[in-house]
Design a protein around this motif. Structure first.
Motif, PDB file in Angstrom:
ATOM      1  N   UNK A  78       0.803  -1.223   0.000  1.00  0.00           N
ATOM      2  CA  UNK A  78       0.000   0.000   0.000  1.00  0.00           C
ATOM      3  C   UNK A  78       0.837   1.274   0.000  1.00  0.00           C
ATOM      4  N   UNK A  79       2.048   1.224   0.583  1.00  0.00           N
ATOM      5  CA  UNK A  79       2.887   2.427   0.561  1.00  0.00           C
ATOM      6  C   UNK A  79       3.275   2.785  -0.873  1.00  0.00           C
ATOM      7  N   UNK A  80       3.392   1.761  -1.725  1.00  0.00           N
ATOM      8  CA  UNK A  80       3.714   2.042  -3.136  1.00  0.00           C
ATOM      9  C   UNK A  80       2.521   2.648  -3.873  1.00  0.00           C
ATOM     10  N   UNK A  81       1.324   2.150  -3.551  1.00  0.00           N
ATOM     11  CA  UNK A  81       0.124   2.742  -4.146  1.00  0.00           C
ATOM     12  C   UNK A  81       0.031   4.212  -3.710  1.00  0.00           C
ATOM     13  N   UNK A  82       0.355   4.463  -2.443  1.00  0.00           N
ATOM     14  CA  UNK A  82       0.301   5.827  -1.914  1.00  0.00           C
ATOM     15  C   UNK A  82       1.326   6.740  -2.553  1.00  0.00           C
ATOM     16  N   UNK A  83       2.491   6.202  -2.853  1.00  0.00           N
ATOM     17  CA  UNK A  83       3.546   6.992  -3.495  1.00  0.00           C
ATOM     18  C   UNK A  83       3.068   7.507  -4.846  1.00  0.00           C
ATOM     19  N   UNK A  84       2.287   6.675  -5.544  1.00  0.00           N
ATOM     20  CA  UNK A  84       1.747   7.082  -6.848  1.00  0.00           C
ATOM     21  C   UNK A  84       0.466   7.901  -6.692  1.00  0.00           C
ATOM     22  N   UNK A  85      -0.424   7.398  -5.861  1.00  0.00           N
ATOM     23  CA  UNK A  85      -1.776   7.958  -5.834  1.00  0.00           C
ATOM     24  C   UNK A  85      -1.968   9.164  -4.933  1.00  0.00           C
ATOM     25  N   UNK A  86      -1.044   9.405  -4.016  1.00  0.00           N
ATOM     26  CA  UNK A  86      -1.217  10.525  -3.089  1.00  0.00           C
ATOM     27  C   UNK A  86      -2.532  10.412  -2.338  1.00  0.00           C
ATOM     28  N   UNK A  87      -3.326  11.485  -2.350  1.00  0.00           N
ATOM     29  CA  UNK A  87      -4.596  11.461  -1.635  1.00  0.00           C
ATOM     30  C   UNK A  87      -5.568  10.466  -2.261  1.00  0.00           C
TER      31      UNK A  87
END
Lengths: 149, 116, 350
Positions: A78-87
């Protein structure tokens, strides 16, 4: 620093600091957030199809998405998804789950009481605190206006 | 059709949050607090329920729904039990989500290690 | 300046306001770099002594892994010099963690007399300056200077849990997982430490902990400018003017600030933070951390000094002296930089 030189330095720093890619970030947030909500829609349909009313189906969908967010955080995805997706990754309830699960995992080495237990709400805590306070205030206003219940 | 609407409504909420983050330079935690509070206020103004009807999971999955669920729970409980419901209805409505989050976080901490 | 103070200045080994001149010119006898996998995959990978295959090194915490890297770097430096722990008079070490525990745990293991330093990412140069002073004054014959940083220990202390879903802005820097150790001695072969310029704090008014390069760049420029003013040297006296971890944003600011003072460094300016990773490694503006300048200096730059590629370089390590408490309280970030001049035996005379 003071005076003209300090102002010139500050101006240089402002000019040299790259701006956040607002359009690109916005687009990424839109897409990632949209896809996560699309996954949520699968579960909402499923629970509605089981005959649950909208409110209960919504609660069940939230719970399911929290589980998915927790699992993907645990698996280190999920941290990788967050790195791309931001909010786009953080605003959905899967991101709320990430905010609770990631410190719980991180501070396990400080023990289950003072590490996991105490740190679990470092980011999610403020959300719960202000959501509670604002909802009580909103509820009280509605009640005073005679619109509650 | 409902998938497209969920995608659009959910995506639009996330886009708005991203704009707040990038243009004001507060932390993600600040944006979360702002949006969950906005969800509660919008719910009180009667605006969030129509958004759920329109967007389905697009309005249910993003965090403002948490604020909406609290207000919705309070309003219903006040209707059932009177003003005491102001203090009990909110958590009643979000109990499932919070319980799942806490228990799954404990389990995740027990099972997984951070990968860095 | 009066005759008395002029005579005093000659005796006290000072040059100008902030620069120290070492007469016994302590040598960097050996240097070692131990780095993590991401650093090993970077463009300077071939220059590091040991590349670890994972960030945890089989330890039970990132903190233990960081300490172990520092201890290993110390041992490798000693081995390269053919020296033993018993030959070392002092360990001078620092890192980024609260109470610099990575360093004190290494000191506990190595059982050396220990001076702990906190200069954030400037600690390598700070340690080399302190070590050179001790050697030059005759208080030591050999000192070990060691610093370390670890991406995960720094993330969880300064920012968020490592699995937290956050999106870094383009100014963010990736904390290097690495440790570097330097054995300095008054006897022995190796590049000589001839000058040290101790920096002052420069606060550019930056409050954003994700824009540290900009917070440190004015300090780097101030120390480099002061070095030239104190010593009468010019930029082209050096093959390379190295900055620690300004990364791409800070490097551009420092270059522009120096250019305004009439110093065009151009290709002579080298930033460790802009060099240790490839842009494809997803590090936004570049690298930061004590381990950044430590690994790049002990690995890549020492190689350049030993092979004759560089004969004289100015190592300017930069630090951002803030904590999570100070930035949450809205304080600005103080920057600092210390510069060390390193010269090979055949460097052109002054």
């Amino acid at each position: 620093m003071e005076g003209a030189e300090a102002r010139a330095t500050r101006e240089l720093i402002r000019r040299a600091t790259p701006q956040r890619p607002v359009v690109f970030n916005g687009l990424r947030a839109f897409l990632v957030g949209g896809v996560i909500c699309g996954v949520g829609q699968i579960f909402l349909r499923l629970y509605r199809g089981q005959g649950l009313p909208l409110r209960e189906a919504a609660t069940a969908t939230s719970g399911t998405m929290i589980l998915i967010g927790a699992l993907l955080t645990g698996l280190g995805v999920y941290d990788r998804i967050g790195r791309q997706g931001g909010m786009g990754a953080f605003l959905p309830i899967t991101g709320f789950a990430n905010a609770i699960v990631s410190p719980a995992m991180e501070f396990k080495r400080e023990g289950f009481i003072l590490g996991v237990g105490a740190r679990m709400f470092t980011v999610a805590g403020p959300v719960i605190v202000y959501a509670t306070a604002v909802s009580v205030a909103v509820g009280a206003i509605l009640w005073l206006l005679g619109r509650a219940g | 059709m409902d998938f497209a609407l969920a995608f659009l409504v959910g995506g639009a909420l996330c886009l708005a949050a991203q704009l707040v983050l990038d243009l004001t330079r507060v932390t993600p935690a600040h944006v979360m607090v702002l949006f969950v509070s906005l969800g509660a206020v919008a719910s009180g103004a009667g605006l969030y329920e129509p958004l759920v009807k329109l967007g389905g999971a697009g309005a249910i999955v993003p965090l403002p729904a948490f604020g909406h669920a609290l207000v919705d729970g309070i309003v219903r409980e006040v209707g059932r039990t009177g003003p005491l419901g102001l203090l009990t209805g909110g958590f009643d409505a979000v109990a499932l989500g919070l319980t799942v989050a806490v228990v799954s976080a404990l389990l995740a901490a027990a099972i997984f290690n951070p990968r860095g | 300046m009066s005759t008395v103070s002029r005579a005093l200045e000659a005796r006290t080994r000072r040059m100008g306001k902030q620069t120290l001149r070492f007469r016994l010119t302590p040598a960097v006898v050996a240097a070692a770099a131990v780095v993590g996998p991401k650093e090993g995959q970077g463009p300077l990978g071939e220059y590091f002594d040991i590349i670890k295959q994972d960030d945890l090194l089989g330890e039970k915490s990132w903190e233990r892994a960081e300490s172990r890297m520092m201890a290993e770097a110390c041992r490798v430096a000693l081995r390269k010099a053919g020296a033993a722990l018993g030959d070392v008079d002092y360990l001078i070490a620092g890192d980024l963690l609260n109470q610099i525990t990575s360093s004190s745990f290494v000191a506990r293991e190595l059982k050396l007399p220990f001076l702990g330093l906190f200069g954030a990412c400037s600690t390598l140069a700070e340690g080399m300056a302190v070590g050179a002073m001790m050697l030059d004054a005759g208080y030591a014959r050999a000192v070990l200077v060691a610093v370390s940083s670890h991406h995960c220990t720094a993330e969880r202390q300064y920012r968020y849990p490592t699995e937290f879903a956050t999106q870094p802005p383009p100014t963010a820097q990736w904390t290097v997982t690495a440790a570097g150790a330097i054995l300095m001695a008054t006897k022995g072969d190796g590049p000589a430490v001839t000058l040290a310029t101790v920096g002052r704090i420069v606060d550019a008014g930056i409050k954003d902990p994700l824009n540290l390069g900009a917070a440190m760049a004015p300090a780097a420029a101030a120390t480099i400018r002061q070095h030239f003013e104190d010593t009468g040297r010019r930029p082209d006296d050096y093959d390379l003017i190295v900055t620690g971890d300004l990364a791409n944003v800070g490097k551009e600011i420092a270059a522009e600030l120096l250019s305004r003072e009439g110093m065009e460094l151009e290709d002579r300016l080298f930033d460790c933070g802009s060099s240790i990773y490839d842009p494809s490694q997803g590090v936004e503006a570049g690298a930061s951390g004590c381990g950044c300048s430590a690994a790049v200096f002990t690995g890549y730059l020492m190689h350049g000094l030993l092979t004759g590629r560089y004969r004289r370089l100015l190592l300017t390590c930069t630090g951002a002296l803030f904590s999570p408490t100070t930035y949450q309280q809205g304080e600005t970030i103080p920057g600092i930089a210390h510069a060390i001049a390193l010269e090979t035996q055949d460097a052109p005379g002054q």
